[in-house]
Design an enzyme around this catalytic site. Sequence first.
Site, PDB file in Angstrom:
ATOM      1  N   GLY A  18       0.825  -1.208   0.000  1.00 13.66           N
ATOM      2  CA  GLY A  18       0.000   0.000   0.000  1.00 13.66           C
ATOM      3  C   GLY A  18       0.859   1.258   0.000  1.00 13.66           C
ATOM      4  N   LYS A 136     -11.441  -8.492   9.714  1.00 16.48           N
ATOM      5  CA  LYS A 136     -10.617  -7.524   8.983  1.00 16.48           C
ATOM      6  C   LYS A 136     -11.329  -6.166   8.956  1.00 16.48           C
ATOM      7  CE  LYS A 136      -7.719  -5.959   5.807  1.00 16.48           C
ATOM      8  NZ  LYS A 136      -6.320  -5.680   6.125  1.00 16.48           N
ATOM      9  N   LYS A 283       2.849 -11.822   4.484  1.00 20.91           N
ATOM     10  CA  LYS A 283       3.953 -11.940   3.516  1.00 20.91           C
ATOM     11  C   LYS A 283       4.684 -13.264   3.710  1.00 20.91           C
ATOM     12  CE  LYS A 283       4.697  -6.964   3.641  1.00 20.91           C
ATOM     13  NZ  LYS A 283       3.520  -6.679   2.805  1.00 20.91           N
TER      14      LYS A 283
HETATM   15  P1  ADP Z   1       2.641  -3.441   2.855  1.00 23.58           P
HETATM   16  O1  ADP Z   1       1.774  -2.271   2.595  1.00 23.58           O
HETATM   17  O2  ADP Z   1       3.895  -3.425   2.043  1.00 23.58           O
HETATM   18  O3  ADP Z   1       1.901  -4.759   2.799  1.00 23.58           O
HETATM   19  P2  ADP Z   1       2.722  -3.757   5.752  1.00 23.58           P
HETATM   20  O4  ADP Z   1       2.664  -2.579   6.644  1.00 23.58           O
HETATM   21  O5  ADP Z   1       1.515  -4.616   5.650  1.00 23.58           O
HETATM   22  O6  ADP Z   1       3.208  -3.227   4.339  1.00 23.58           O
HETATM   23  O7  ADP Z   1       3.957  -4.693   6.196  1.00 23.58           O
HETATM   24  C1  ADP Z   1       5.277  -4.169   6.312  1.00 23.58           C
HETATM   25  C2  ADP Z   1       5.549  -3.792   7.769  1.00 23.58           C
HETATM   26  O8  ADP Z   1       5.690  -4.966   8.561  1.00 23.58           O
HETATM   27  C3  ADP Z   1       6.840  -3.063   8.021  1.00 23.58           C
HETATM   28  O9  ADP Z   1       6.692  -1.689   7.857  1.00 23.58           O
HETATM   29  C4  ADP Z   1       7.193  -3.432   9.468  1.00 23.58           C
HETATM   30  O10 ADP Z   1       6.875  -2.355  10.325  1.00 23.58           O
HETATM   31  C5  ADP Z   1       6.250  -4.569   9.802  1.00 23.58           C
HETATM   32  N1  ADP Z   1       6.847  -5.750  10.426  1.00 23.58           N
HETATM   33  C6  ADP Z   1       6.209  -6.474  11.368  1.00 23.58           C
HETATM   34  N2  ADP Z   1       6.945  -7.507  11.763  1.00 23.58           N
HETATM   35  C7  ADP Z   1       8.083  -7.477  11.038  1.00 23.58           C
HETATM   36  C8  ADP Z   1       9.235  -8.317  11.002  1.00 23.58           C
HETATM   37  N3  ADP Z   1       9.336  -9.414  11.763  1.00 23.58           N
HETATM   38  N4  ADP Z   1      10.232  -7.978  10.148  1.00 23.58           N
HETATM   39  C9  ADP Z   1      10.124  -6.891   9.370  1.00 23.58           C
HETATM   40  N5  ADP Z   1       9.051  -6.058   9.362  1.00 23.58           N
HETATM   41  C10 ADP Z   1       8.026  -6.353  10.178  1.00 23.58           C
HETATM   42 MG    MG Z   2       0.269  -5.311   4.109  1.00 14.91          MG
END
Ligand code: ADP
Ligand code: MG
Length: 322
Positions: A18, A136, A283
């Site tokens: 996002g 959600k 992810k």
């Molecule tokens: P996107 O929009 O790319 O899906 P998200 O916010 O859903 O992004 O996921 C990425 C975020 O996950 C990062 O900004 C980080 O703060 C968080 N995060 C949570 N746990 C972890 C982890 N174990 N390692 C790295 N990042 C993490």
């Molecule tokens: Mg995300």
Amino acid sequence: MVRSGDKEPRTAVVALGGNAISDPDKEDTITNQFAHTRKSLIAVLELIKAGYRLVITHGNGPQVGNALRRVELAYPQVPMVPLGVLVADTEGSMGYMIEQSLQNALHLAGIKREVLTIISQVLVDKNDPSLLNPTKYVGPFFPEGKARELADMYNWIVKDAGKKGWRRVVGSPIPLRIINSSAIRNLVEAGFIVIAAGGGGIPVYLEPDGKLEGVDAVIDKDRASAILGLNIGAEELIILTNVDRVALNYGKPDQLEIDRMTAAEAKRYFAEGHFPPGSMGPKIEAAVKFIEGGGEKVIITHLNNVLEALKGKAGTWIVPLA
Ligand code: ADP
Ligand code: MG
């Protein structure tokens, strides 16, 4: 163009978070989204220059949230629009922005590849537990009373979302299959760059008579990207986000960044609670699914580090074997 003697190009699904399209620090105007999209596409252009056949997927959280808000504000002057149709709207509008921005970038780089957007329906199970017990959050916050009133009016389920108020919740079912994946595969193999399964795609289920029916839910874009990759026979899944590496003990003093792990290790760390549900969790789940389904490599990295990550000098690689 594949010349004799060249290796067959590799196919990758690249998932844009996002934050690749919306800048959290700026108002979500279309001008800002276009500007931010253009910046994010530098990474995608690098992948194209590196010779990949590409499918691009993207998140739509803020955009579909705004779309829901618009529908609510406009009602009853204009009729309601169900969530599934709003996801379709954002697949189209965001697809357009990415498509045009990327086409322009390719033009400037002198690369002759066509970009197109495919609105994707994604098969889910009608009895997916998350449809029966939605968790959600989508759309804006409301005071409790207003939330309950809207819930009665529109058959929503609403829940306490903490300090900022109440919100609507919907299911986030597991994607089983991308309905038009064979068309996507053909296009990608012919060299087209395809934007598909935007926002995770539109959830649909199969009626007993074989017809498709939409459901008001959202699909996680990382989960959808993994299924899309498997359905089209992609070798790689590249998840671009806003951190360079997946970490253990994320955000704690003993945080440890991972440069490479097997799917089995990823599963173990997942079970140990290193990856929260709303962010890194999906992810890692997607990465494991992709590798266990036959994918060769998953890269999770920051949008700005894609070239280094391809060489294994940045990002986290998730692979089948050590
Ligand atoms: P996107 O929009 O790319 O899906 P998200 O916010 O859903 O992004 O996921 C990425 C975020 O996950 C990062 O900004 C980080 O703060 C968080 N995060 C949570 N746990 C972890 C982890 N174990 N390692 C790295 N990042 C993490
Ligand atoms: Mg995300």
